[in-house]
Design an enzyme around this catalytic site. Structure first.
Site, PDB file in Angstrom:
ATOM      1  CG  HIS A  88      47.033  50.722  68.248  1.00 15.07           C
ATOM      2  ND1 HIS A  88      47.130  50.023  69.415  1.00 15.07           N
ATOM      3  CD2 HIS A  88      45.719  51.019  68.087  1.00 15.07           C
ATOM      4  CE1 HIS A  88      45.914  49.881  69.945  1.00 15.07           C
ATOM      5  NE2 HIS A  88      45.047  50.478  69.158  1.00 15.07           N
TER       6      HIS A  88
ATOM      7  CE  LYS B  21      59.407  41.622  69.615  1.00 18.33           C
ATOM      8  NZ  LYS B  21      58.667  42.582  70.398  1.00 18.33           N
TER       9      LYS B  21
ATOM     10  CE  LYS C 276      56.464  44.248  65.461  1.00 16.77           C
ATOM     11  NZ  LYS C 276      55.966  44.698  66.780  1.00 16.77           N
TER      12      LYS C 276
ATOM     13  CB  THR D  24      51.299  43.911  74.591  1.00 19.30           C
ATOM     14  OG1 THR D  24      51.201  43.401  73.251  1.00 19.30           O
ATOM     15  CG2 THR D  24      50.552  45.226  74.683  1.00 19.30           C
TER      16      THR D  24
HETATM   17  C1  26Q Z   1      46.789  47.802  57.403  1.00 15.52           C
HETATM   18  C2  26Q Z   1      46.403  47.862  56.088  1.00 15.52           C
HETATM   19  C3  26Q Z   1      45.760  46.818  55.480  1.00 15.52           C
HETATM   20  C4  26Q Z   1      45.495  45.701  56.207  1.00 15.52           C
HETATM   21  C5  26Q Z   1      45.864  45.636  57.529  1.00 15.52           C
HETATM   22  C6  26Q Z   1      46.499  46.691  58.127  1.00 15.52           C
HETATM   23  C7  26Q Z   1      46.902  46.610  59.547  1.00 15.52           C
HETATM   24  C8  26Q Z   1      46.497  45.567  60.340  1.00 15.52           C
HETATM   25  C9  26Q Z   1      46.923  45.457  61.654  1.00 15.52           C
HETATM   26  C10 26Q Z   1      47.738  47.549  60.108  1.00 15.52           C
HETATM   27  C11 26Q Z   1      48.153  47.437  61.418  1.00 15.52           C
HETATM   28  C12 26Q Z   1      47.757  46.389  62.203  1.00 15.52           C
HETATM   29  C13 26Q Z   1      48.206  46.177  63.580  1.00 15.52           C
HETATM   30  C14 26Q Z   1      49.031  46.954  64.221  1.00 15.52           C
HETATM   31  C15 26Q Z   1      49.519  46.626  65.567  1.00 15.52           C
HETATM   32  O1  26Q Z   1      49.325  45.524  66.050  1.00 15.52           O
HETATM   33  N1  26Q Z   1      50.167  47.570  66.227  1.00 15.52           N
HETATM   34  C16 26Q Z   1      50.710  47.309  67.560  1.00 15.52           C
HETATM   35  O2  26Q Z   1      49.717  47.638  68.518  1.00 15.52           O
HETATM   36  C17 26Q Z   1      50.121  47.237  69.810  1.00 15.52           C
HETATM   37  C18 26Q Z   1      48.957  47.493  70.746  1.00 15.52           C
HETATM   38  O3  26Q Z   1      48.829  48.863  70.973  1.00 15.52           O
HETATM   39  C19 26Q Z   1      51.381  47.954  70.230  1.00 15.52           C
HETATM   40  O4  26Q Z   1      51.787  47.437  71.471  1.00 15.52           O
HETATM   41  C20 26Q Z   1      52.478  47.757  69.197  1.00 15.52           C
HETATM   42  O5  26Q Z   1      53.582  48.556  69.531  1.00 15.52           O
HETATM   43  C21 26Q Z   1      51.960  48.119  67.813  1.00 15.52           C
HETATM   44  O6  26Q Z   1      52.939  47.822  66.841  1.00 15.52           O
END
Ligand code: 26Q
Length: 814
Positions: free
Chosen positions: A355, A543, A549, A651
Site C-alpha cells: 500500500h 483524510k 497529501k 479510496t
Molecule cells: C506503521 C508503523 C507503526 C505503526 C503503524 C504503521 C502504519 C499503520 C497504518 C503504517 C501504515 C498504515 C496505513 C496505511 C494506509 O492506510 N495506506 C493507504 O492505503 C490505502 C488502501 O490501499 C490507499 O488507498 C492509500 O493510498 C494508502 O495511503
C-alpha cells in the site's frame, strides 16, 4: 428478521426485560440500542452457523484476510438494511415512541484502523460476504481504537477511544477456541529421532482468545466471520507459581504486560517509539490466526499437504508478513514436514498487497529485537534469507549490490517487504500507476527476479455502505430512475449516463445534495457550534493529515483567496465552504502544525464580516467513519491533491465520486483511473505528473526559493505565515512549515503546483455557476463510480489471485 411488526415489538420489549431487568419505560437509550442490537445479532446467527458448516465440509478454497486494521464504523443500521428489516424496525419502534435513528447514533464507531488500509479491509469483507465468497477476516480486538481527536484552541489533542466501554453487541467470545502464542525464551536443537528437532523453552505464553464478529452479506444467505484476537494471561487471574512464592506484584505486572499486546491500535507513524509492542502485536495475531486455521483445516478431515489447495492467506501490507516464517515454523516444527515441502506450501498459500511506495515507510525490524522476542521465528527468517541469497548469488554472480538490495536481512534489520515478496505467490499494488512504480522503481530488482508474481488490483469501495446506507435519499432517487439493479450490480449505475443532460434529473440531484448539506450543517452546528451555508460550494479534503497529501496546499490557496478578496472589494466568488477533517499521528509534529495552521486561517477568514459571507473554513473534529458518512454525500468538490506518485491509490476519491462530487485532483493513484473513466471534461486536474515528479527527484532542477521570490502570491502568503497571522499565535508558530517549503526545497512540490492549483480553483468557480454543466458532471461521476465498487475489485482478487468461488450456505431457515 421477524415475520411481523407486532412480533418484533413484543420481542423487543421482552429483550429489554430479560437483558436489563427493566421495563421499556425504565430503560435508557443505550439499553434500547443494546436490546435491538442483540435481537439483530440473534437474527443473523442461524445464517452464521449454516455458512460455517458449509465451509467446513465444502472442499473449496477459502481466503483469510489478515489485517492489523479493520475500520468498520457502526454496524446496526447496515445490518438492519442488509437483513431487510429496517423499515419494519423503524415503524415498530415508532409505535413504541422510540426513534430508531437515535438508537443507531448510540453505537460507538468500531475504529480499529488508521485510514485507507483499514477501511479497505472492511469494504473487502463486505463485498466477500455479499458475493457469497468464502472469505474471513483475521485481526486484533484492540481495547482502544485509533485515538479520538479534540481540537482545542486550534490544536489537536488526543484522547483514548474506549469503544468497548459498554458491551459490544456484535462479538461472540470463544474461549474454547483459544490458542497459545509464545514470546521470548530459548531454542535448542534436540537429536532424539531420525531428524533434529527444535525445542522452544522458557517462553512467555500468551493466551489468544478469539472474538468472532459476524460479517453479513447483503440480502443473501452468507454470514462470514471476522475473528479478532484478544491477549490474556494464560492463567487468567494470576501466575500462581509466583503468587505462591509471595511475589504478588510481579504476578500482577506480568498479567498487564501480556494484556498490553491487544490494548491499543498504533497510529500510522514511521517515527513511533516502543516498537517492541507493535512487533508483538504482529506476531500475536498472525500466530493465533494461523494456528486456528490449521486446527479447523484438520477438523475438516484434510491433509496438511493439501493446505495451499484449500487455503489462501492474504496479507494486508507487510504488517502480517510474519505469516511467512510462522507458517513455515508450524509446518516444519509442529507438522514435521521437510523444509522444501513446507516452503512450497507457504509460498503458494500467501498473497501480499503493498500500500505504499514511500521507501521510508517500508517496514524494517531490528534483528536483535526479533531474536529476543521471536527466537525460533527469527531462525526461520534467517534460513529463508540464506537460501534466497544463495539463489540470488547464483543468478547475479557479477552484481553483489543488487543481491544485497533484495536480501531479506540487511543493515541489521529484517526487511518485511522483501520477506513478503519472497514468501508469497502474488504481489499486488492498489492502483495501476502504483503497481507500475512498484515494478519499475521501488521493487525493480525483485520484479525482475519474480515478474510472474506482480499484478495490479485497483482498490474499490463498497457501494452498499458508501451510497446505499450513507445517502438514502440519493439511493432512492437512483433506484427510481434506473431500477434497483445497481445494488446487486453496481456497474449498472452507468445507466445514469443517459440522464446526464436531463434538467429535471439534475435538479432532483441538486435538491438531494442540498438536503445532505443541511444534514451535515446540522451536525457541524451541534458539534462545532459553526453555521454553514448549504447554498455554498462544499469543498472537502478529509483524510489523514500528512505532508504528501498536501492539506497545506489547500490552506495556502485559501489564504491567497482571502488576500485577493481583501484587496479587491469588487471581487466576488460563489460562496465557498472549505471542509477539512483528519487526524495527525500524535508524534508527527509537522502534521499537527498544519492542523493549527488550517484553524488559524479559518479564524482569519471569519474575522472579516464581508469576506466571511463568501468564504468559510471548518476543521471537523474527530474524523471517523460516521463523520465520513455525512461529508461524502454533502460535498460538491473532492480534494485529492497528493504530490503525484505518492498516494498509492486513495479510496476517499471513489466515495466522493459515488455521491456526485467532482474531483479536483492530481494525476496520482486511482485519480488517474477515475479521470479516465469519467473523461477529462468531468474531472478537474492540475499539477505535476508522476513522470515530472520522479524526474525532479532523480535529476534535480527544482528550486522552491525561486518561486518564493518570483511569484508575488506565494511571496505574500509565506511572509504572512512567518509573520503574525493572528494576535494570539506566536510568530514562529509555523516555522516548520516555512522551513519545509524553503530551506528543505519543498519535498512535496507544494509551491511548484501552487499556480496550477489556483487556476483549477478558478475553473471550479466557473463550472459551478453553470448549473447544467455542473449537474451533468456530477451525474457522470455517479454513473461511472460503479466501476470502483469493491465488488469488482474482489471479483478480480477471487479470480486472479485467490481462485475462490461463491459457496451457497445450506439453510432453509432464512
Ligand atoms: C506503521 C508503523 C507503526 C505503526 C503503524 C504503521 C502504519 C499503520 C497504518 C503504517 C501504515 C498504515 C496505513 C496505511 C494506509 O492506510 N495506506 C493507504 O492505503 C490505502 C488502501 O490501499 C490507499 O488507498 C492509500 O493510498 C494508502 O495511503
Amino acid at each position: 428478521m421477524f415475520s411481523s411488526k407486532e412480533k418484533f415489538k413484543s420481542a423487543f420489549i421482552m429483550k429489554i426485560e430479560t437483558q436489563f431487568g427493566k421495563s421499556l419505560e425504565e430503560s435508557s437509550l443505550s439499553d434500547k440500542y443494546a436490546a435491538l442490537a442483540s435481537l439483530v445479532r440473534e437474527a443473523m446467527t442461524p445464517k452464521l452457523v449454516a455458512t460455517n458448516n458449509s465451509y467446513l465440509f465444502n472442499k473449496e478454497r477459502q481466503v483469510y484476510y489478515f489485517s492489523l486494521e479493520f475500520l468498520f464504523g457502526k454496524f446496526l443500521d447496515q445490518n438492519l438494511i442488509y437483513l431487510n428489516a429496517r423499515d419494519m424496525c423503524f415503524s415498530g419502534l415508532r409505535d413504541l415512541g422510540i426513534d430508531l435513528d437515535e438508537l443507531i447514533d448510540c453505537e460507538p464507531d468500531a475504529g480499529l484502523g488508521n485510514g485507507g488500509l483499514g477501511r479497505l479491509a472492511s469494504c473487502f469483507l463486505d463485498s466477500m460476504a455479499s458475493m457469497g465468497l468464502p472469505g474471513h477476516g483475521c485481526g486484533i480486538r484492540y481495547k482502544y481504537g485509533l485515538f479520538s481527536q479534540k481540537i482545542i484552541d486550534g490544536y489537536q489533542v488526543e484522547l483514548p477511544d474506549n469503544w468497548l466501554r459498554e458491551q459490544n453487541a456484535w462479538e461472540i467470545r470463544k474461549p474454547d477456541k483459544a490458542v497459545v502464542v509464545k514470546f521470548g525464551g530459548d531454542v535448542s536443537c534436540v537429536f532424539d529421532g531420525p531428524e533434529p528437532r527444535f525445542v522452544h523453552e522458557n517462553y512467555l505464553p500468551v493466551l489468544a482468545v478469539p472474538y468472532d464478529m459476524p460479517v453479513l452479506g447483503y440480502r443473501n444467505q452468507t454470514v462470514n466471520t471476522l475473528r479478532l484476537w484478544s491477549a490474556e494471561a494464560v492463567n487468567r487471574d494470576f501466575d500462581f507459581a509466583s503468587f505462591s512464592r509471595g511475589d504478588y506484584m510481579s504476578a500482577v505486572a506480568s498479567k498487564y504486560q501480556v494484556e498490553a499486546i491487544s490494548e491499543v491500535l498504533y497510529p500510522d507513524d514511521s517515527n513511533y517509539q516502543n516498537r517492541q509492542l507493535r512487533l508483538k502485536q504482529q506476531y500475536f495475531f498472525v500466530s493465533a490466526g494461523l494456528q486456528s486455521i490449521i486446527r479447523r483445516f484438520k477438523k475438516g478431515g484434510n491433509d496438511i499437504r493439501d493446505f495451499s489447495k484449500l487455503i489462501c492467506i492474504h496479507i494486508n501490507d507487510t504488517h502480517p508478513a510474519l505469516a511467512v516464517p510462522e507458517l513455515m515454523r508450524i509446518l516444519v516444527d509442529d507438522e514435521a514436514l521437510g523444509w522444501e515441502e513446507a516452503w512450497e506450501i507457504v509460498s503458494s498459500s500467501i498473497a501480499y498487497t503493498n500500500h505504499t511506495i514511500m521507501p521510508e515507510a517500508l517496514e524494517k525490524w531490528p534483528v536483535e529485537l526479533m531474536q529476543e522476542q521471536l527466537p525460533r521465528v527469527y531462525m526461520i527468517i534467517d534460513e529463508i534469507h540464506r537460501r534466497f541469497e544463495t539463489d540470488l548469488y547464483a543468478k547475479y554472480p557479477e552484481n553483489p549490490e543488487k543481491v544485497k538490495g533484495m536480501s531479506i536481512i540487511g543493515d541489521g534489520t529484517v526487511r518485511m517487504a522483501n520477506l513478503a515478496v519472497v514468501g508469497s505467490f502474488s504481489v499486488n499494488g492498489v492502483a495501476a500507476v502504483h503497481t507500475e512504480i512498484l515494478k519499475n522503481e521501488v521493487m525493480r530488482d525483485l520484479y525482475e527476479t519474480f515478474p510472474e508474481k506482480f499484478n495490479n488490483k485497483t482498490n474499490g469501495i463498497t457501494h452498499r455502505r458508501w451510497l446505499l446506507k450513507s445517502n438514502p435519499g440519493l439511493s432512492d432517487a437512483i433506484s427510481e430512475s434506473i431500477t434497483k439493479k445497481w445494488i446487486k450490480e453496481p456497474v449498472a449505475l452507468k445507466k445514469l449516463n443517459d440522464l446526464k443532460d436531463d434538467r429535471a434529473a439534475q435538479e432532483k440531484f441538486f435538491s438531494i445534495k442540498r438536503a445532505c448539506k443541511e444534514r451535515l450543517s446540522d451536525y457541524v452546528w451541534k458539534h462545532n457550534g459553526i453555521k454553514l451555508d448549504p447554498d455554498s460550494i462544499f469543498d472537502s479534503q478529509v483524510k489523514r493529515i500528512h505532508a504528501y497529501k498536501r492539506q497545506l496546499l489547500n490552506a495556502l490557496h485559501i489564504l491567497h483567496l482571502y488576500n485577493e478578496l481583501k484587496e479587491d472589494p469588487k471581487k466576488e466568488i460563489h460562496p465557498h465552504t472549505f471542509i477539512f477533517a483528519g487526524k495527525a499521528a500524535p508524534s508527527y509534529y509537522y502534521a499537527k502544525t498544519v492542523i493549527k495552521f488550517i484553524n488559524v486561517v479559518a479564524s482569519l477568514v471569519d474575522s472579516d464580516p464581508r469576506i466571511s459571507e463568501m468564504l468559510k473554513v471548518v476543521f471537523l473534529e474527530n474524523y471517523n467513519i460516521s463523520v465520513a458518512e455525512l461529508v461524502f454525500p454533502a460535498s460538491d468538490i473532492s480534494e485529492q491533491i497528493s504530490t503525484a506518485s505518492k498516494e498509492a491509490s486513495g479510496t476517499g476519491n471513489m466515495k466522493f465520486m459515488m455521491n456526485g462530487a467532482v474531483t479536483l485532483g492530481t494525476m496520482d493513484g486511482a485519480n488517474i483511473e477515475i479521470c479516465e473513466k469519467v473523461g477529462q471534461e468531468n474531472f478537474i486536474t492540475f499539477g505535476l505528473s508522476v513522470g515530472e515528479v520522479l524526474g525532479y527527484y532523480s535529476n534535480g532542477g527544482y528550486n522552491s526559493y525561486y518561486l518564493y521570490e518570483n511569484d508575488p502570491r506565494i511571496n505574500r502568503v509565506l511572509n504572512q505565515i512567518s509573520g503574525k497571522l493572528s494576535s494570539n499565535v506566536p510568530s514562529d508558530e509555523f516555522s516548520s512549515i516555512t522551513r519545509s517549503l524553503l530551506e528543505y526545497n519543498d519535498e512535496y512540490f507544494v509551491l511548484r503546483d501552487f499556480d496550477s492549483y489556483c487556476k483549477a480553483h478558478r475553473l471550479v468557480d466557473e463550472l459551478y455557476r453553470d448549473r447544467a454543466r455542473w449537474g451533468s458532471m456530477s451525474i457522470v461521476n455517479m454513473a461511472m463510480s460503479g466501476g470502483f465498487s469493491s465488488d469488482n475489485t474482489i471479483a478480480k482478487y477471487a479470480q486472479e489471485i485467490w481462485k475462490i468461488k461463491p459457496v451457497s450456505p445450506q439453510t432453509d431457515r432464512g
